[in-house]
Scaffold this motif. Structure first.
Motif, mmCIF file in Angstrom:
data_model
loop_
_atom_site.group_PDB
_atom_site.id
_atom_site.type_symbol
_atom_site.label_atom_id
_atom_site.label_comp_id
_atom_site.label_asym_id
_atom_site.label_seq_id
_atom_site.Cartn_x
_atom_site.Cartn_y
_atom_site.Cartn_z
ATOM 1 N N LYS A 62 -6.385 -0.219 -6.851
ATOM 2 C CA LYS A 62 -6.264 0.619 -5.668
ATOM 3 C C LYS A 62 -5.195 0.008 -4.773
ATOM 4 C CE LYS A 62 -9.482 3.678 -6.631
ATOM 5 N NZ LYS A 62 -9.140 5.107 -6.854
ATOM 6 N N LEU A 63 -3.945 0.228 -5.147
ATOM 7 C CA LEU A 63 -2.800 -0.343 -4.457
ATOM 8 C C LEU A 63 -1.817 0.768 -4.105
ATOM 9 C CD1 LEU A 63 -2.255 -3.339 -6.898
ATOM 10 C CD2 LEU A 63 -3.319 -3.460 -4.638
ATOM 11 N N LEU A 112 -2.516 3.860 -7.668
ATOM 12 C CA LEU A 112 -3.848 4.250 -7.243
ATOM 13 C C LEU A 112 -4.580 4.914 -8.401
ATOM 14 C CD1 LEU A 112 -3.280 5.757 -3.681
ATOM 15 C CD2 LEU A 112 -4.911 3.956 -4.235
ATOM 16 N N SER A 113 -5.554 4.221 -8.965
ATOM 17 C CA SER A 113 -6.341 4.791 -10.054
ATOM 18 C C SER A 113 -7.047 6.061 -9.574
ATOM 19 C CB SER A 113 -7.363 3.756 -10.530
ATOM 20 O OG SER A 113 -8.214 4.293 -11.512
ATOM 21 N N ASN A 114 -6.999 7.102 -10.397
ATOM 22 C CA ASN A 114 -7.515 8.412 -10.027
ATOM 23 C C ASN A 114 -8.994 8.550 -10.391
ATOM 24 O OD1 ASN A 114 -8.146 11.275 -10.100
ATOM 25 N ND2 ASN A 114 -5.963 11.672 -10.043
ATOM 26 N N ASP A 115 -9.812 8.934 -9.415
ATOM 27 C CA ASP A 115 -11.244 9.126 -9.647
ATOM 28 C C ASP A 115 -11.700 10.454 -9.038
ATOM 29 O OD1 ASP A 115 -13.818 8.638 -10.498
ATOM 30 O OD2 ASP A 115 -14.316 7.264 -8.863
ATOM 31 N N ASP A 141 -3.107 8.788 -8.419
ATOM 32 C CA ASP A 141 -2.908 9.348 -7.094
ATOM 33 C C ASP A 141 -1.654 8.731 -6.485
ATOM 34 O OD1 ASP A 141 -5.210 10.840 -7.285
ATOM 35 O OD2 ASP A 141 -6.460 9.365 -6.251
ATOM 36 N N ALA A 142 -0.967 9.480 -5.645
ATOM 37 C CA ALA A 142 0.201 8.961 -4.942
ATOM 38 C C ALA A 142 -0.211 8.562 -3.527
ATOM 39 C CB ALA A 142 1.310 10.012 -4.895
ATOM 40 N N TYR A 143 0.228 7.395 -3.095
ATOM 41 C CA TYR A 143 -0.130 6.891 -1.772
ATOM 42 C C TYR A 143 0.811 7.527 -0.734
ATOM 43 C CZ TYR A 143 -1.704 3.542 1.763
ATOM 44 O OH TYR A 143 -2.246 2.953 2.894
ATOM 45 N N PHE A 185 -3.162 -11.152 -1.381
ATOM 46 C CA PHE A 185 -2.087 -11.000 -2.365
ATOM 47 C C PHE A 185 -2.643 -10.384 -3.633
ATOM 48 C CE2 PHE A 185 -0.106 -12.562 -6.251
ATOM 49 C CZ PHE A 185 1.201 -12.153 -6.065
ATOM 50 N N ASP A 186 -1.883 -9.445 -4.224
ATOM 51 C CA ASP A 186 -2.230 -8.848 -5.507
ATOM 52 C C ASP A 186 -1.002 -8.850 -6.405
ATOM 53 O OD1 ASP A 186 -5.067 -7.512 -5.563
ATOM 54 O OD2 ASP A 186 -4.262 -7.078 -3.571
ATOM 55 N N GLY A 187 -1.199 -9.161 -7.678
ATOM 56 C CA GLY A 187 -0.111 -9.116 -8.635
ATOM 57 C C GLY A 187 -0.659 -8.996 -10.040
ATOM 58 N N GLY A 188 0.155 -8.448 -10.946
ATOM 59 C CA GLY A 188 -0.313 -8.335 -12.316
ATOM 60 C C GLY A 188 0.559 -7.435 -13.154
ATOM 61 N N GLN A 189 0.045 -7.135 -14.346
ATOM 62 C CA GLN A 189 0.755 -6.281 -15.286
ATOM 63 C C GLN A 189 -0.244 -5.426 -16.050
ATOM 64 O OE1 GLN A 189 2.744 -7.372 -19.362
ATOM 65 N NE2 GLN A 189 4.338 -7.672 -17.797
#
Length: 438
Positions: free
Chosen positions: A154-155, A159-162, A329-331, A185-189
């Motif tokens: 959820k960034l 944004l993961s769609n639910d 979803d688009a933020y 902080f958030d980071g990843g792949q």
């Protein structure tokens, strides 16, 4: 009734987890764990109202001349979640699981395609059931948590769609760190996506929601998708009123995106406040596309007791519309029930009203309505200006006490019209209940 393969898999996974718990003889792992079963009963009707261009959408598995005038489905969803605590020690270890199952209650070959159920690509018929089993391993060091496996980020950049029967999920790794007070902080792949109406783990692509009106080109060379979405970002809470953030996202070979956000809440008087939400995103191509977009958005919300009034503005500029991963979803402040108002050069505004009926002695009952109007869409040479509007309404109630405490019912109604996209009347009726298992 004979159990489906998915149900059997979920049961076996649960038994397996129980058998391994004694080997992790740590009180925090067990004592801090929780499990729940969420039930969703979902009815959706989407009525296509356009007469002429664009043509009504085709029915999968039929000839192009056979068009659908509506999509209508009814389904039951089950979401079993388990979240463990962490083992003791410098490095804590834990595991989360989610098992999902969607069951068809009513759907036809000519009315499928609402996004509630998985559709057979050859026949166009909704399958009787579908689902997935996701497992996430997690490590904790101090105030940092590393997760690998099934994720639902959820960034601002993802944004993961639910918004349907079952949630969209991703496969990959994510680090969340809160070592500094106020800083997150958030980071990843990520490498794969499981869409909300699918049990397949697929590569990721650019949004296909009216791509022509977004001005995207170069897409045929990238239809195979990308197996790499990289992201990183940080948010800082300056005080109780102000939070700012910056995030970066990169869908390999598709686009790069920088996202800035600032949220400020100004207390005015008792039970009165003014919330300002400012967003800016800069998106550019990354290899094979022509993505070039600046997205500016602002939402101002005045809260007065049990009601609130909102005004929003959103502007797209650049050679294309806004880019985001397909299915997410688009933020954006004007990303709403049906549309996102993010086409090439589009300008849009929103008026919104919310009311909590607790102010009238009916706790649990809420109401929302909004209207969004978009214009100045660049449809291409000789096609003229694109225009669209959407009106949404939500009424929701959650039982507050008694035998049915926690049962929720929501009615979502929307109408949208445009001179370049689908004209829709839509209704969604959702019954939900979450049972805490422990």
């Amino acid at each position: 009734m004979k159990a489906t393969p998915l149900a059997q898999a979920i049961a076996l996974a649960g038994v397996g987890a129980c058998l391994t718990l004694p080997n992790l003889a740590h009180a925090d792992f067990i004592a801090d764990s929780k499990a729940s079963l969420e039930l969703r009963n979902f009815y959706m009707n989407r009525d296509f109202r356009q007469d002429g261009s664009p043509a009504l959408p085709t029915v999968t598995g039929k000839t192009p001349s056979e068009r659908r005038s509506k999509s209508e489905e009814w389904a039951q969803g089950f979401l079993m979640r388990y979240e463990s605590g962490f083992t003791e020690g410098t490095v804590g270890v834990g595991v989360d699981t989610i098992g999902t199952l969607g069951v068809k209650l009513d759907s036809g070959r000519g009315t499928s395609g609402t996004g509630l159920l998985q559709v057979d690509r050859d026949t166009g018929e909704a399958q009787d059931s579908y689902g997935d089993l996701g497992v996430t391993a997690k490590l904790r060091v101090s105030n940092s948590i590393l997760k690998a496996g099934t994720l639902m980020p959820k960034l601002p950049v993802l944004l993961s769609n639910d918004s349907r029967l079952l949630p969209q999920s991703f496969q990959g790794g994510q680090l969340n760190s809160m070592e500094i007070d106020g800083l997150t902080f958030d980071g990843g792949q990520l490498s794969r996506v499981n869409q909300r109406d699918s049990s397949d783990h697929e590569v990721m692509t650019l949004t296909n929601f009216s791509p022509a009106a977004r001005g995207f080109t170069g897409l045929p060379a990238t239809t195979q998708g990308s197996d790499e979405f990289n992201f990183a970002g940080a948010g800082y809470k300056w005080n109780d009123q102000l939070t700012t953030s910056y995030h970066y996202g990169n869908l390999d070979q598709y686009y790069k995106q920088h996202y800035l956000n600032a949220v400020h809440v100004l207390p005015i008087a008792d039970k009165q406040s003014l919330k300002t939400d400012l967003r800016f995103a800069r998106s550019t191509d990354d290899g094979q596309t022509n993505v070039d977009n600046k997205a500016l958005g602002a939402m101002f919300t005045y809260a007065l007791g049990f009601q609130s009034f909102g005004l929003g503005y959103q502007k797209m500029s650049g050679d294309t519309g806004f880019a985001y991963v397909n299915g997410t979803d688009a933020y954006l402040v004007n990303f709403v029930q049906i549309g996102d108002f993010a086409f090439k050069d589009e300008k849009s505004w929103q008026a919104r009203y919310d009311y909590n009926f607790a102010g009238m002695g009916i706790p649990g009952l809420t109401f929302m309505t909004r209207y969004i109007n978009g214009s100045d869409v660049d449809r291409g040479a000789g096609l003229g200006e694109g225009k669209e509007w959407e009106r949404d309404m939500d009424i929701a109630y959650v039982v507050q006490e008694g035998d049915f405490k926690g049962v929720g019912v929501k009615w979502r109604n929307a109408t949208t019209r445009s001179n370049f996209g689908n004209n829709l009347d839509e209704n969604r009726l959702i019954l939900s209940y979450t049972l805490a298992l422990w």
